[in-house]
Design a protein around this motif. Structure first.
Motif, PDB file in Angstrom:
ATOM      1  N   ILE A 203       0.095  -0.505 -11.647  1.00 25.37           N
ATOM      2  CA  ILE A 203      -0.416  -0.696 -10.286  1.00 25.37           C
ATOM      3  C   ILE A 203      -1.605  -1.653 -10.305  1.00 25.37           C
ATOM      4  N   ALA A 204      -1.955  -2.138  -9.126  1.00 23.48           N
ATOM      5  CA  ALA A 204      -3.085  -3.057  -8.984  1.00 23.48           C
ATOM      6  C   ALA A 204      -4.353  -2.314  -8.562  1.00 23.48           C
ATOM      7  N   GLY A 205      -4.221  -1.062  -8.136  1.00 27.80           N
ATOM      8  CA  GLY A 205      -5.393  -0.300  -7.722  1.00 27.80           C
ATOM      9  C   GLY A 205      -5.019   1.098  -7.273  1.00 27.80           C
ATOM     10  N   TYR A 206      -5.997   1.985  -7.303  1.00 25.98           N
ATOM     11  CA  TYR A 206      -5.790   3.387  -6.916  1.00 25.98           C
ATOM     12  C   TYR A 206      -6.953   3.778  -6.031  1.00 25.98           C
ATOM     13  N   VAL A 207      -6.690   3.932  -4.740  1.00 21.80           N
ATOM     14  CA  VAL A 207      -7.756   4.188  -3.770  1.00 21.80           C
ATOM     15  C   VAL A 207      -7.562   5.566  -3.145  1.00 21.80           C
ATOM     16  N   LEU A 208      -8.600   6.391  -3.228  1.00 19.48           N
ATOM     17  CA  LEU A 208      -8.547   7.713  -2.604  1.00 19.48           C
ATOM     18  C   LEU A 208      -8.907   7.585  -1.140  1.00 19.48           C
ATOM     19  N   LYS A 209      -8.085   8.217  -0.284  1.00 20.85           N
ATOM     20  CA  LYS A 209      -8.362   8.205   1.159  1.00 20.85           C
ATOM     21  C   LYS A 209      -9.507   9.173   1.439  1.00 20.85           C
ATOM     22  N   PRO A 210     -10.629   8.660   1.936  1.00 20.56           N
ATOM     23  CA  PRO A 210     -11.721   9.574   2.282  1.00 20.56           C
ATOM     24  C   PRO A 210     -11.407  10.309   3.590  1.00 20.56           C
TER      25      PRO A 210
ATOM     26  N   ASN B  73       8.365   3.057 -10.304  1.00 21.87           N
ATOM     27  CA  ASN B  73       9.241   2.793 -11.449  1.00 21.87           C
ATOM     28  C   ASN B  73      10.386   1.861 -11.069  1.00 21.87           C
ATOM     29  N   ILE B  74      10.977   2.079  -9.896  1.00 20.29           N
ATOM     30  CA  ILE B  74      12.074   1.214  -9.427  1.00 20.29           C
ATOM     31  C   ILE B  74      11.547  -0.204  -9.189  1.00 20.29           C
ATOM     32  N   LEU B  75      10.399  -0.283  -8.518  1.00 21.32           N
ATOM     33  CA  LEU B  75       9.785  -1.575  -8.187  1.00 21.32           C
ATOM     34  C   LEU B  75       9.486  -2.389  -9.448  1.00 21.32           C
ATOM     35  N   LYS B  76       8.868  -1.737 -10.419  1.00 23.33           N
ATOM     36  CA  LYS B  76       8.409  -2.441 -11.628  1.00 23.33           C
ATOM     37  C   LYS B  76       9.542  -2.784 -12.575  1.00 23.33           C
TER      38      LYS B  76
ATOM     39  N   LEU C 183       0.888  -1.169   0.000  1.00 23.66           N
ATOM     40  CA  LEU C 183       0.000   0.000   0.000  1.00 23.66           C
ATOM     41  C   LEU C 183       0.922   1.214   0.000  1.00 23.66           C
ATOM     42  N   LEU C 184       0.778   2.053  -1.015  1.00 26.24           N
ATOM     43  CA  LEU C 184       1.742   3.120  -1.268  1.00 26.24           C
ATOM     44  C   LEU C 184       1.088   4.493  -1.330  1.00 26.24           C
ATOM     45  N   ASP C 185       1.605   5.409  -0.537  1.00 25.62           N
ATOM     46  CA  ASP C 185       1.195   6.806  -0.631  1.00 25.62           C
ATOM     47  C   ASP C 185       2.020   7.447  -1.746  1.00 25.62           C
ATOM     48  N   LEU C 186       1.439   8.415  -2.465  1.00 22.72           N
ATOM     49  CA  LEU C 186       2.165   9.030  -3.578  1.00 22.72           C
ATOM     50  C   LEU C 186       3.052  10.191  -3.148  1.00 22.72           C
ATOM     51  N   ASN C 187       2.543  11.027  -2.265  1.00 18.74           N
ATOM     52  CA  ASN C 187       3.264  12.249  -1.905  1.00 18.74           C
ATOM     53  C   ASN C 187       4.170  12.004  -0.713  1.00 18.74           C
TER      54      ASN C 187
ATOM     55  N   LEU D  85      -2.647   4.376  -2.169  1.00 15.60           N
ATOM     56  CA  LEU D  85      -3.566   4.843  -1.127  1.00 15.60           C
ATOM     57  C   LEU D  85      -3.201   6.308  -0.911  1.00 15.60           C
ATOM     58  N   THR D  86      -4.011   7.219  -1.481  1.00 16.19           N
ATOM     59  CA  THR D  86      -3.596   8.616  -1.548  1.00 16.19           C
ATOM     60  C   THR D  86      -4.759   9.591  -1.408  1.00 16.19           C
ATOM     61  N   THR D  87      -4.406  10.846  -1.179  1.00 12.72           N
ATOM     62  CA  THR D  87      -5.420  11.908  -1.182  1.00 12.72           C
ATOM     63  C   THR D  87      -5.457  12.581  -2.560  1.00 12.72           C
ATOM     64  N   SER D  88      -4.544  12.204  -3.456  1.00 15.42           N
ATOM     65  CA  SER D  88      -4.443  12.865  -4.760  1.00 15.42           C
ATOM     66  C   SER D  88      -5.422  12.286  -5.778  1.00 15.42           C
ATOM     67  N   SER D  89      -6.344  13.144  -6.220  1.00 13.71           N
ATOM     68  CA  SER D  89      -7.260  12.699  -7.275  1.00 13.71           C
ATOM     69  C   SER D  89      -6.794  13.253  -8.622  1.00 13.71           C
ATOM     70  N   ASN D  90      -5.523  13.623  -8.674  1.00 11.72           N
ATOM     71  CA  ASN D  90      -4.922  14.164  -9.888  1.00 11.72           C
ATOM     72  C   ASN D  90      -4.922  13.102 -11.005  1.00 11.72           C
ATOM     73  N   GLN D  91      -5.591  13.418 -12.113  1.00 12.69           N
ATOM     74  CA  GLN D  91      -5.717  12.464 -13.226  1.00 12.69           C
ATOM     75  C   GLN D  91      -4.370  12.078 -13.819  1.00 12.69           C
ATOM     76  N   LYS D  92      -3.424  13.027 -13.826  1.00 15.77           N
ATOM     77  CA  LYS D  92      -2.090  12.743 -14.359  1.00 15.77           C
ATOM     78  C   LYS D  92      -1.417  11.657 -13.510  1.00 15.77           C
ATOM     79  N   ASP D  93      -1.523  11.779 -12.178  1.00 12.65           N
ATOM     80  CA  ASP D  93      -0.967  10.760 -11.270  1.00 12.65           C
ATOM     81  C   ASP D  93      -1.638   9.411 -11.510  1.00 12.65           C
ATOM     82  N   LEU D  94      -2.955   9.444 -11.597  1.00  8.45           N
ATOM     83  CA  LEU D  94      -3.742   8.222 -11.790  1.00  8.45           C
ATOM     84  C   LEU D  94      -3.292   7.486 -13.053  1.00  8.45           C
ATOM     85  N   LEU D  95      -3.218   8.213 -14.175  1.00  7.19           N
ATOM     86  CA  LEU D  95      -2.828   7.603 -15.455  1.00  7.19           C
ATOM     87  C   LEU D  95      -1.389   7.096 -15.407  1.00  7.19           C
ATOM     88  N   GLU D  96      -0.497   7.885 -14.823  1.00  7.38           N
ATOM     89  CA  GLU D  96       0.908   7.499 -14.731  1.00  7.38           C
ATOM     90  C   GLU D  96       1.061   6.208 -13.925  1.00  7.38           C
TER      91      GLU D  96
END
Length: 136
Positions: free
Chosen positions: A104-111, A71-74, A56-60, A87-98
């Protein structure tokens, strides 16, 4: 449900406490390993023993960003098979697509609401605990 070996990569200690509180309140017996940033996580992973079932990875994060970590992992022949869920607060579409482009296996926004957070974490972990996971 099988117990998962989870690597949580999160630099915000309040978020780490919230995650652990959620696991505890849901009475889940997953093993949680914590890393405060991507560099610390890579040190844990480079030993290649006792690898996590999921990450479970935070982006920021400081030092290396979540995307740099991905990138290193993959690009690692062994680590690339570990399902990684953002697992992030970022709903930035650029981050999501990247993130999906990297693999990734999933992108979950922290409510913001704790009840919603608990519900999301419960569903994410229930899903992964019934998956067939690669034994690395």
């Amino acid at each position: 449900m099988k117990a998962l070996n989870i690597l949580l990569i999160e630099d915000d200690m309040i978020e780490v406490m919230k995650f652990n509180r959620t696991i505890s309140s849901l009475q889940l017996n997953h093993k949680i390993t914590e890393a405060n940033n991507g560099e610390e996580a890579l040190k844990l992973l480079e030993k290649k023993d006792d690898l996590p079932d999921i990450i479970l990875l935070d982006l920021n994060m400081p030092k290396i960003s979540g995307i740099e970590f991905l990138n290193i992992l993959k690009n690692d022949d062994i680590l690339k098979y570990i399902p990684t869920i953002i697992l992030t607060t970022s709903s930035n579409q650029k981050d999501l697509l990247e993130c999906y482009k990297i693999g990734i296996a999933g992108y979950v926004l922290k409510p913001l609401k704790y009840e919603d957070y608990t519900s999301k974490i419960e569903k994410v972990l229930a899903y992964w605990s019934i998956n067939e996971l690669k034994q690395i």
